[in-house]
Design a protein around this motif. Structure first.
Motif, short mmCIF file in Angstrom:
data_model
loop_
_atom_site.label_atom_id
_atom_site.label_comp_id
_atom_site.label_asym_id
_atom_site.label_seq_id
_atom_site.Cartn_x
_atom_site.Cartn_y
_atom_site.Cartn_z
N GLU A 51 79.37 24.08 79.00
CA GLU A 51 78.19 24.44 78.20
C GLU A 51 78.50 24.16 76.74
O GLU A 51 79.52 24.60 76.22
N PHE A 52 77.62 23.39 76.11
CA PHE A 52 77.85 23.05 74.71
C PHE A 52 77.06 24.00 73.82
O PHE A 52 75.84 24.11 73.94
N ASP A 53 77.77 24.69 72.96
CA ASP A 53 77.14 25.60 72.01
C ASP A 53 76.92 24.81 70.72
O ASP A 53 77.81 24.56 69.93
N ASP A 54 75.65 24.44 70.61
CA ASP A 54 75.13 23.56 69.62
C ASP A 54 75.34 24.08 68.19
O ASP A 54 75.60 23.33 67.26
N GLU A 55 75.17 25.41 68.05
CA GLU A 55 75.19 25.95 66.69
C GLU A 55 76.61 25.99 66.15
O GLU A 55 76.85 25.77 64.97
N ASN A 56 77.56 26.28 67.02
CA ASN A 56 78.95 26.40 66.57
C ASN A 56 79.77 25.16 66.90
O ASN A 56 80.96 25.11 66.60
N ASN A 57 79.12 24.18 67.54
CA ASN A 57 79.81 22.93 67.89
C ASN A 57 81.05 23.16 68.75
O ASN A 57 82.08 22.54 68.55
N ILE A 58 80.92 24.09 69.71
CA ILE A 58 82.07 24.33 70.60
C ILE A 58 81.63 24.28 72.05
O ILE A 58 80.43 24.38 72.36
N ILE A 59 82.60 24.15 72.93
CA ILE A 59 82.33 24.08 74.36
C ILE A 59 82.80 25.35 75.04
O ILE A 59 83.89 25.84 74.78
N ASN A 60 81.93 25.92 75.88
CA ASN A 60 82.34 27.02 76.76
C ASN A 60 82.37 26.47 78.17
O ASN A 60 81.54 25.64 78.52
N LYS A 61 83.33 26.95 78.97
CA LYS A 61 83.39 26.38 80.31
C LYS A 61 83.60 27.45 81.36
O LYS A 61 84.11 28.54 81.08
N ASN A 62 83.18 27.13 82.56
CA ASN A 62 83.48 27.92 83.74
C ASN A 62 84.04 26.97 84.77
O ASN A 62 83.62 25.82 84.82
N VAL A 63 84.94 27.44 85.60
CA VAL A 63 85.51 26.56 86.62
C VAL A 63 85.23 27.16 87.99
O VAL A 63 85.44 28.36 88.22
N LEU A 64 84.74 26.32 88.90
CA LEU A 64 84.52 26.74 90.29
C LEU A 64 85.37 25.87 91.20
O LEU A 64 85.55 24.69 90.93
N LEU A 65 85.87 26.45 92.27
CA LEU A 65 86.69 25.67 93.21
C LEU A 65 85.83 24.86 94.16
O LEU A 65 84.81 25.34 94.66
N HIS A 66 86.29 23.64 94.41
CA HIS A 66 85.64 22.76 95.40
C HIS A 66 86.78 22.32 96.32
O HIS A 66 87.44 21.32 96.09
N GLN A 67 87.04 23.12 97.37
CA GLN A 67 88.26 22.91 98.14
C GLN A 67 88.13 21.79 99.17
O GLN A 67 89.09 21.45 99.84
N SER A 68 86.93 21.20 99.27
CA SER A 68 86.71 20.25 100.37
C SER A 68 87.32 18.88 100.13
O SER A 68 87.45 18.11 101.06
N GLY A 69 87.63 18.54 98.88
CA GLY A 69 88.20 17.22 98.67
C GLY A 69 87.82 16.66 97.31
O GLY A 69 87.11 17.29 96.54
N GLU A 70 88.33 15.46 97.03
CA GLU A 70 88.11 14.84 95.71
C GLU A 70 86.66 14.39 95.58
O GLU A 70 86.10 13.79 96.48
N ILE A 71 86.08 14.67 94.42
CA ILE A 71 84.64 14.48 94.23
C ILE A 71 84.35 13.09 93.65
O ILE A 71 84.88 12.74 92.59
N TRP A 72 83.53 12.34 94.34
CA TRP A 72 83.17 10.99 93.91
C TRP A 72 81.80 10.94 93.26
O TRP A 72 81.48 10.00 92.54
N HIS A 73 80.96 11.91 93.57
CA HIS A 73 79.60 11.89 93.03
C HIS A 73 79.10 13.32 92.99
O HIS A 73 79.43 14.12 93.86
N ILE A 74 78.34 13.65 91.96
CA ILE A 74 77.79 15.01 91.84
C ILE A 74 76.35 14.89 91.36
O ILE A 74 76.03 14.00 90.57
N ALA A 75 75.48 15.75 91.88
CA ALA A 75 74.06 15.71 91.46
C ALA A 75 73.53 17.14 91.44
O ALA A 75 73.83 17.93 92.34
#
Length: 391
Positions: A51-75
Motif C-alpha cells: 500500500e502506497f501512502d501518497d501523503e508521506n511517500n512511504i510504503i506499508n506492506k502486509n505479507v500473506l503465505l501462498h504455500q502452493s508454489g511459485e507464482i507466475w501470474h496474479i489477478a
C-alpha cells in the motif's frame, strides 16, 4: 511567477524473493494498492500487499503465505478487493504442472496494519483457498482473466490450447466451466497470454499464441479476427484501449510494441521500437489512453504519450463559447494539429528484467513496476505532462 515542477522521486520496495507477478488491487479505488506474488523454489511463496501512502511517500506492506508454489501470474477480482487468482507451478509425480486457484485474503488483513508491520512478516497469515480452476484434461494454465466490469463471477483461464470460461458459484467456492474454445492447427499450439475486452458488453477477449493474436466472441465461442505474425517473435502481452473499442496494443520478443485496429489487421496502426530486448508488458492508462507503459527485460520501463491514436488526438477540446476574445486565436492554432507521439520518460531504477508494470486503480497518475530480483518501484507521470493533459 514561474512554477517549478519538481517530480517526485521513485519509491522502491525490495522483496527478499524473486518475483514476476504484479497486479493493481482492482476492486480498491481509494487506497493505492498493488499485489505481488513471489517465485521462490526453496521457501514458501508469499503475496505482498503493497500500500502506497501518497501523503508521506512511504510504503506499508502486509505479507500473506501462498504455500502452493511459485507464482507466475496474479489477478485481482474487480468486484471484491479481498479475492484474487494466482497461477502457480507445483510438482506432481515428479513433473511440474501449472495450476490456478481463487483465493480470499484473511478477513483482518487490512486491520493487520495495527500490529507492528514486522509481525505480518514473521508470522504471515495464509490465504484462504476458495476453489481450484481445475480441469483434468488441461493443465498448464498460463493466466486467468477476470471479467472487467463484472460482479466477480466470471473468469477465463488460458490453459495449453484451451480457453475456458468459468462461472464462480456459492460465494466463489465452486467453479464450473460454462463454455470453452480450442486453438486448432498444426503443432503444439498454446496460449501465452490474453486480455478480456472491456467493450462490447464484455463479450470479447483477445489471446496471444506464438506470434499470433486472435479475437474471440464469448457468446458463440468463435474466432472473430486473427492477426497472423503480429510480431516477428513470441507475443508476450496485450491490452485494450479503455476508450476506443477497436484498439489493441501488443508487445513481444521482437522488442516492439504495436497498436492495432482490429477492424483492419493487415498492418499495425503504429509501431514503437524503443526497447532493446523482449517487451513483457504493455498497459494503457485507464483514464487517459494516450499514456502507455511498457516493461522489458532490457531493465527499463518506458512511458509513451501516444496522442495520435488516443481518444483525444487533438488534446482536450474546448467549446468556443468558453473562450474569451483574447483566447480565441490561440485556441485555433492549438486545435488544428494533433500533438506528436513521444516517449515521455524512460525509467531505469531496475537492474534486472522488468516483467510487469501496472497502473494504480486508485490514482491514474501513479504506476508500479516489478523486476525479477524482487524490486518493486512506484513512479508517477511527470507533473508537466499531467497538467498538460488536464488543463
Amino acid at each position: 511567477r514561474i512554477w517549478e515542477m519538481e517530480d517526485d522521486a521513485p519509491v522502491i520496495y525490495g522483496l527478499e524473493f524473486q518475483a514476476r507477478a504484479l497486479t493493481s488491487q482492482t476492486g480498491e479505488t481509494d487506497a493505492i494498492r498493488f499485489l505481488v506474488g513471489t517465485q521462490s523454489l526453496k521457501f514458501d511463496n508469499q503475496i505482498h500487499i503493497i500500500e502506497f501512502d501518497d501523503e508521506n511517500n512511504i510504503i506499508n506492506k502486509n505479507v500473506l503465505l501462498h504455500q502452493s508454489g511459485e507464482i507466475w501470474h496474479i489477478a485481482a477480482c474487480p468486484a471484491d478487493k479481498s479475492v484474487l487468482t494466482t497461477c502457480y507451478n507445483k510438482t506432481s509425480d515428479s513433473r511440474v504442472v501449472s495450476c490456478a486457484s481463487v483465493w480470499r485474503m484473511p478477513c483482518d488483513w487490512e486491520t493487520g496494519n495495527n500490529e507492528s508491520p514486522e509481525d505480518s512478516v514473521h508470522n504471515p497469515q495464509t490465504l484462504e483457498l476458495l476453489c481450484h480452476l481445475e480441469n483434468s484434461s488441461h493443465s498448464n494454465i498460463a493466466c486467468v482473466l477476470w471479467e472487467p466490469m463484472g460482479d466477480g463471477k466470471r473468469l477465463i483461464s488460458l490453459a495449453d490450447n484451451h480457453a475456458l470460461l468459468w462461472d464462480l458459484q456459492e460465494s466463489s467456492t465452486q467453479a464450473i466451466i460454462s463454455s470453452s474454445v480450442t486453438l486448432e492447427g498444426k503443432g503444439q499450439l498454446k496460449f501465452t497470454s490474453g486480455k478480456w475486452s472491456p467493450h462490447h458488453n464484455c463479450s470479447q477477449f483477445a489471446s496471444a499464441n506464438d506470434t499470433s493474436i486472435r479475437g474471440w466472441d464469448l457468446r458463440s465461442m468463435s474466432q472473430i479476427y486473427c492477426i497472423e505474425s503480429a510480431h516477428g517473435q513470441l507475443v508476450r502481452d496485450l491490452d485494450f484501449n479503455p476508450n476506443r473499442q477497436y484498439y489493441l496494443a501488443s508487445c513481444g520478443d521482437d522488442c516492439k510494441v504495436k497498436f492495432w485496429d482490429v477492424r483492419n489487421v493487415q498492418e499495425p496502426v503504429k509501431t514503437l521500437e524503443e526497447h532493446s530486448h523482449w517487451v513483457w508488458s504493455v498497459r494503457y492508462n485507464h483514464s487517459h489512453d494516450q499514456l502507455v507503459l511498457t516493461a522489458s527485460s532490457d531493465s527499463r520501463l518506458i512511458l509513451s504519450n501516444m496522442v495520435s491514436i488516443s481518444s483525444e488526438p487533438f488534446g482536450h477540446l474546448v467549446d468556443e463559447e468558453e473562450l474569451s476574445e483574447g483566447e480565441e486565436n490561440h485556441q485555433e492554432d492549438k486545435g488544428k494539429e494533433p500533438l506528436k507521439d513521444s516517449v515521455v520518460s524512460t525509467y531505469e531504477e531496475h537492474e534486472d528484467s522488468v516483467y510487469a508494470a501496472e497502473w494504480s486503480s486508485a490514482d491514474p497518475w501513479l504506476f508500479a513496476s516489478l523486476s525479477y530480483d524482487g524490486r518493486l518501484v512506484i513512479n508517477r507521470v511527470p507533473r508537466a505532462l499531467k497538467y498538460h493533459i488536464l488543463l
